[in-house]
Scaffold this motif. Structure first.
Motif, PDB file in Angstrom:
ATOM      1  N   LEU A  60      11.117  -2.096 -12.384  1.00 27.05           N
ATOM      2  CA  LEU A  60      11.185  -0.746 -12.942  1.00 27.05           C
ATOM      3  C   LEU A  60      10.429  -0.656 -14.265  1.00 27.05           C
ATOM      4  O   LEU A  60       9.668   0.295 -14.494  1.00 27.05           O
ATOM      5  N   ARG A  61      10.608  -1.637 -15.130  1.00 22.87           N
ATOM      6  CA  ARG A  61       9.915  -1.624 -16.426  1.00 22.87           C
ATOM      7  C   ARG A  61       8.399  -1.683 -16.238  1.00 22.87           C
ATOM      8  O   ARG A  61       7.646  -1.001 -16.945  1.00 22.87           O
ATOM      9  N   ALA A  62       7.954  -2.495 -15.289  1.00 19.92           N
ATOM     10  CA  ALA A  62       6.519  -2.577 -15.003  1.00 19.92           C
ATOM     11  C   ALA A  62       5.994  -1.241 -14.477  1.00 19.92           C
ATOM     12  O   ALA A  62       4.903  -0.788 -14.862  1.00 19.92           O
ATOM     13  N   LEU A  63       6.779  -0.588 -13.637  1.00 18.33           N
ATOM     14  CA  LEU A  63       6.379   0.713 -13.084  1.00 18.33           C
ATOM     15  C   LEU A  63       6.291   1.774 -14.168  1.00 18.33           C
ATOM     16  O   LEU A  63       5.383   2.615 -14.156  1.00 18.33           O
ATOM     17  N   LEU A  64       7.216   1.745 -15.108  1.00 19.58           N
ATOM     18  CA  LEU A  64       7.183   2.708 -16.213  1.00 19.58           C
ATOM     19  C   LEU A  64       5.894   2.574 -17.015  1.00 19.58           C
ATOM     20  O   LEU A  64       5.288   3.570 -17.419  1.00 19.58           O
ATOM     21  N   LEU A  65       5.466   1.332 -17.219  1.00 13.79           N
ATOM     22  CA  LEU A  65       4.214   1.092 -17.941  1.00 13.79           C
ATOM     23  C   LEU A  65       3.024   1.629 -17.158  1.00 13.79           C
ATOM     24  O   LEU A  65       2.122   2.267 -17.724  1.00 13.79           O
ATOM     25  N   VAL A  66       3.020   1.383 -15.846  1.00 14.74           N
ATOM     26  CA  VAL A  66       1.935   1.865 -14.978  1.00 14.74           C
ATOM     27  C   VAL A  66       1.866   3.388 -15.009  1.00 14.74           C
ATOM     28  O   VAL A  66       0.779   3.980 -15.135  1.00 14.74           O
ATOM     29  N   VAL A  67       3.018   4.050 -14.901  1.00 16.12           N
ATOM     30  CA  VAL A  67       3.061   5.511 -14.902  1.00 16.12           C
ATOM     31  C   VAL A  67       2.587   6.058 -16.246  1.00 16.12           C
ATOM     32  O   VAL A  67       1.804   7.017 -16.303  1.00 16.12           O
ATOM     33  N   PHE A  68       3.042   5.437 -17.327  1.00 16.71           N
ATOM     34  CA  PHE A  68       2.662   5.884 -18.674  1.00 16.71           C
ATOM     35  C   PHE A  68       1.155   5.795 -18.880  1.00 16.71           C
ATOM     36  O   PHE A  68       0.510   6.768 -19.310  1.00 16.71           O
ATOM     37  N   VAL A  69       0.569   4.654 -18.558  1.00 19.89           N
ATOM     38  CA  VAL A  69      -0.878   4.456 -18.737  1.00 19.89           C
ATOM     39  C   VAL A  69      -1.659   5.422 -17.848  1.00 19.89           C
ATOM     40  O   VAL A  69      -2.655   6.030 -18.270  1.00 19.89           O
ATOM     41  N   SER A  70      -1.208   5.598 -16.616  1.00 22.40           N
ATOM     42  CA  SER A  70      -1.899   6.496 -15.680  1.00 22.40           C
ATOM     43  C   SER A  70      -1.899   7.930 -16.182  1.00 22.40           C
ATOM     44  O   SER A  70      -2.905   8.638 -16.065  1.00 22.40           O
ATOM     45  N   CYS A  71      -0.773   8.372 -16.745  1.00 22.33           N
ATOM     46  CA  CYS A  71      -0.688   9.738 -17.265  1.00 22.33           C
ATOM     47  C   CYS A  71      -1.668   9.951 -18.420  1.00 22.33           C
ATOM     48  O   CYS A  71      -2.304  11.007 -18.525  1.00 22.33           O
ATOM     49  N   LEU A 108      11.311  12.124 -10.531  1.00 21.36           N
ATOM     50  CA  LEU A 108      10.871  10.870 -11.138  1.00 21.36           C
ATOM     51  C   LEU A 108      11.855   9.738 -10.836  1.00 21.36           C
ATOM     52  O   LEU A 108      11.455   8.622 -10.491  1.00 21.36           O
ATOM     53  N   CYS A 109      13.141  10.035 -10.958  1.00 21.25           N
ATOM     54  CA  CYS A 109      14.164   8.997 -10.800  1.00 21.25           C
ATOM     55  C   CYS A 109      14.243   8.481  -9.368  1.00 21.25           C
ATOM     56  O   CYS A 109      14.337   7.265  -9.142  1.00 21.25           O
ATOM     57  N   ILE A 110      14.216   9.384  -8.406  1.00 22.53           N
ATOM     58  CA  ILE A 110      14.267   8.962  -7.000  1.00 22.53           C
ATOM     59  C   ILE A 110      13.039   8.131  -6.661  1.00 22.53           C
ATOM     60  O   ILE A 110      13.128   7.082  -5.999  1.00 22.53           O
ATOM     61  N   GLY A 111      11.865   8.575  -7.131  1.00 25.25           N
ATOM     62  CA  GLY A 111      10.632   7.827  -6.875  1.00 25.25           C
ATOM     63  C   GLY A 111      10.640   6.459  -7.529  1.00 25.25           C
ATOM     64  O   GLY A 111      10.317   5.449  -6.892  1.00 25.25           O
ATOM     65  N   LEU A 112      11.011   6.407  -8.801  1.00 20.76           N
ATOM     66  CA  LEU A 112      11.023   5.133  -9.520  1.00 20.76           C
ATOM     67  C   LEU A 112      12.057   4.174  -8.949  1.00 20.76           C
ATOM     68  O   LEU A 112      11.795   2.971  -8.812  1.00 20.76           O
ATOM     69  N   TRP A 113      13.237   4.684  -8.619  1.00 18.44           N
ATOM     70  CA  TRP A 113      14.259   3.809  -8.033  1.00 18.44           C
ATOM     71  C   TRP A 113      13.769   3.240  -6.702  1.00 18.44           C
ATOM     72  O   TRP A 113      13.917   2.038  -6.431  1.00 18.44           O
ATOM     73  N   SER A 114      13.192   4.098  -5.865  1.00 17.17           N
ATOM     74  CA  SER A 114      12.770   3.675  -4.528  1.00 17.17           C
ATOM     75  C   SER A 114      11.645   2.638  -4.589  1.00 17.17           C
ATOM     76  O   SER A 114      11.686   1.625  -3.881  1.00 17.17           O
ATOM     77  N   LEU A 167       0.829  -1.203   0.000  1.00 15.99           N
ATOM     78  CA  LEU A 167       0.000   0.000   0.000  1.00 15.99           C
ATOM     79  C   LEU A 167       0.871   1.265   0.000  1.00 15.99           C
ATOM     80  O   LEU A 167       0.565   2.249  -0.681  1.00 15.99           O
ATOM     81  N   LEU A 168       1.962   1.207   0.755  1.00 19.44           N
ATOM     82  CA  LEU A 168       2.865   2.352   0.804  1.00 19.44           C
ATOM     83  C   LEU A 168       3.550   2.565  -0.549  1.00 19.44           C
ATOM     84  O   LEU A 168       3.703   3.703  -1.013  1.00 19.44           O
ATOM     85  N   LEU A 169       3.918   1.482  -1.203  1.00 28.24           N
ATOM     86  CA  LEU A 169       4.540   1.584  -2.527  1.00 28.24           C
ATOM     87  C   LEU A 169       3.555   2.141  -3.554  1.00 28.24           C
ATOM     88  O   LEU A 169       3.947   2.901  -4.447  1.00 28.24           O
ATOM     89  N   LEU A 170       2.287   1.779  -3.432  1.00 28.07           N
ATOM     90  CA  LEU A 170       1.259   2.332  -4.325  1.00 28.07           C
ATOM     91  C   LEU A 170       1.140   3.845  -4.135  1.00 28.07           C
ATOM     92  O   LEU A 170       0.974   4.594  -5.106  1.00 28.07           O
ATOM     93  N   TYR A 171       1.231   4.272  -2.908  1.00 25.22           N
ATOM     94  CA  TYR A 171       1.210   5.713  -2.635  1.00 25.22           C
ATOM     95  C   TYR A 171       2.420   6.398  -3.253  1.00 25.22           C
ATOM     96  O   TYR A 171       2.300   7.455  -3.891  1.00 25.22           O
ATOM     97  N   PHE A 172       3.588   5.795  -3.104  1.00 25.75           N
ATOM     98  CA  PHE A 172       4.810   6.399  -3.650  1.00 25.75           C
ATOM     99  C   PHE A 172       4.752   6.511  -5.169  1.00 25.75           C
ATOM    100  O   PHE A 172       5.162   7.524  -5.734  1.00 25.75           O
ATOM    101  N   ILE A 173       4.263   5.485  -5.837  1.00 23.62           N
ATOM    102  CA  ILE A 173       4.194   5.551  -7.298  1.00 23.62           C
ATOM    103  C   ILE A 173       3.129   6.557  -7.730  1.00 23.62           C
ATOM    104  O   ILE A 173       3.237   7.174  -8.796  1.00 23.62           O
ATOM    105  N   SER A 174       2.120   6.761  -6.882  1.00 21.28           N
ATOM    106  CA  SER A 174       1.109   7.786  -7.169  1.00 21.28           C
ATOM    107  C   SER A 174       1.717   9.182  -7.148  1.00 21.28           C
ATOM    108  O   SER A 174       1.328  10.056  -7.938  1.00 21.28           O
ATOM    109  N   THR A 175       2.682   9.404  -6.256  1.00 23.47           N
ATOM    110  CA  THR A 175       3.349  10.710  -6.219  1.00 23.47           C
ATOM    111  C   THR A 175       4.176  10.929  -7.490  1.00 23.47           C
ATOM    112  O   THR A 175       4.252  12.047  -7.996  1.00 23.47           O
ATOM    113  N   VAL A 176       4.777   9.863  -8.001  1.00 25.56           N
ATOM    114  CA  VAL A 176       5.539   9.961  -9.256  1.00 25.56           C
ATOM    115  C   VAL A 176       4.600  10.334 -10.406  1.00 25.56           C
ATOM    116  O   VAL A 176       4.905  11.212 -11.218  1.00 25.56           O
TER     117      VAL A 176
END
Length: 364
Positions: free
Chosen positions: A306-317, A283-289, A91-100
């Motif tokens: 990281l690759r999965a997160l990039l896809l999530v961020v791209f689709v969300s944007c 973006l980099c600090i958030g994605l790395w973390s 849940l905390l990681l979901l919040y962090f990726i939401s900030t990115v």
């Protein structure tokens, strides 16, 4: 924390740059209007109070992590067990990726409104995410180095405040303390989004050499952020009156329009371009973390995460279409961050204290 090899760690003082870089993001370009709705010309008090309160949260974060000698994933596992702790970490990681997502989508909106209105969200997102990926795969040292670079490249933008101060009306700040405590506290809650990001210490602390010595640098970073936001809101308040401010979405960006330099007729374009060196480290600090957190949580390769997160961020944007939805995204992440920082971190701190005493009693 000794399991991290020294050649993958960064010096304690680097936390200063990583903390202040995460806090001074895209929000500083237009935060004044939102907190002025609650406390008017006294909103600068909320900037100071809110910022100082986060020094207490930073102290709690360090106490929690140093006592367990691990990151937040390990803390959750030690305190709540594998399953409950794993769920809390997720849940905390979901919040962090939401900030990115919030940082990137808001900056994309700035680019579209001020520079390239016809450029698609997906195109800009891909460019930024590819650039971010090239740094994140380089490891925490590359990411921290980018934060330092961004700090010094954008620091001269402080000097541009001079142009607004030439037309300042200092009476706009009077009368001081003209709003109630409730109104100032409401503005303090509203400023939360601007200070978010420092809590990523929860994930990258094990990568700091002598992490206990880095705490003072984390506090210094937060204090520099307070100074930055205070100067920004002070200049905006003495330049705009409150009525003007309510109709100015990007107050700091609009101030850049009055900058008159012989080599830059439209400095706001240059300012937005330079702000890339603030947003990219965000973006980099958030994605790395977050990718590191997923690696710790599910034992998957960090590059795969990281690759999965990039896809999530791209689709969300892409799914966030207009200004109203960007506002909703910012408000939602700000509210979640407020409760995590002011309620969950203190809760975790108290739970750890209680369990530590219980364990000592059992072994006593």
């Amino acid at each position: 924390m000794s399991q991290i090899s020294e050649n993958k760690q960064i010096s304690p003082y680097m936390v200063f740059y990583m903390v202040t870089t995460m806090q001074v993001g895209v929000g500083i370009l237009g935060f004044e209007r939102y907190i002025a709705k609650s406390a008017g010309h006294d909103a600068w008090i909320a900037v100071v109070l809110g910022g100082l309160s986060f020094n207490i949260i930073i102290w709690m974060i360090y106490r929690i992590l140093l006592k367990e000698n691990t990151d937040i994933v390990g803390v959750h596992r030690n305190l709540f067990g594998r399953w409950v702790g794993g769920l809390l970490s997720l849940l905390l990681l979901l919040y962090f990726i939401s900030t990115v997502i919030t940082v990137l989508r808001t900056y994309i909106e700035v680019i579209q409104i001020w520079m390239f209105p016809e450029l698609g969200t997906g195109v800009i997102a891909i460019l930024f995410l590819v650039l971010a990926y090239s740094f994140v795969v380089g490891g925490i040292r590359a990411v921290a180095g980018l934060a330092v670079l961004g700090f010094f490249i954008t620091l001269p933008l402080f000097l541009l405040k001079y142009y607004a101060l030439k037309d300042a009306h200092y009476t706009n700040l009077l009368p001081i303390f003209d709003h109630s405590i409730t109104e100032i506290l409401a503005a303090t809650k509203g400023v939360t989004l601007n200070y978010l990001g420092f809590e990523l210490i929860l994930l990258y602390l094990p990568f700091l050499k002598q992490p206990e010595k880095s705490q003072k640098w984390a506090h210094f970073g937060n204090l520099f952020t307070i100074f930055t936001y205070f100067i920004t809101i002070f200049v905006s308040f003495v330049y705009y009156n409150q009525e003007q401010l309510q109709h100015t979405i990007w107050a700091t960006l609009t101030l850049w329009k009055i900058v008159d330099l012989p080599f830059a007729q439209r400095f706001e374009y240059a300012g937005i371009a330079l702000w890339l060196f603030v947003i990219l480290p965000n973006l980099c600090i958030g994605l790395w973390s977050v990718s590191r957190g997923l690696h710790r949580l599910y034992k998957i390769k960090q590059k795969s995460a990281l690759r999965a997160l990039l896809l999530v961020v791209f689709v969300s944007c892409i799914l966030v279409i207009d200004r109203q939805q960007v506002d909703i995204l910012n408000s939602s992440v700000s509210n979640i961050g407020f409760y995590i920082l002011y309620f969950y971190i203190p809760f975790l701190f108290v739970i750890q204290l209680i369990l530590t005493k219980v364990r000592k009693t059992k072994h006593g």
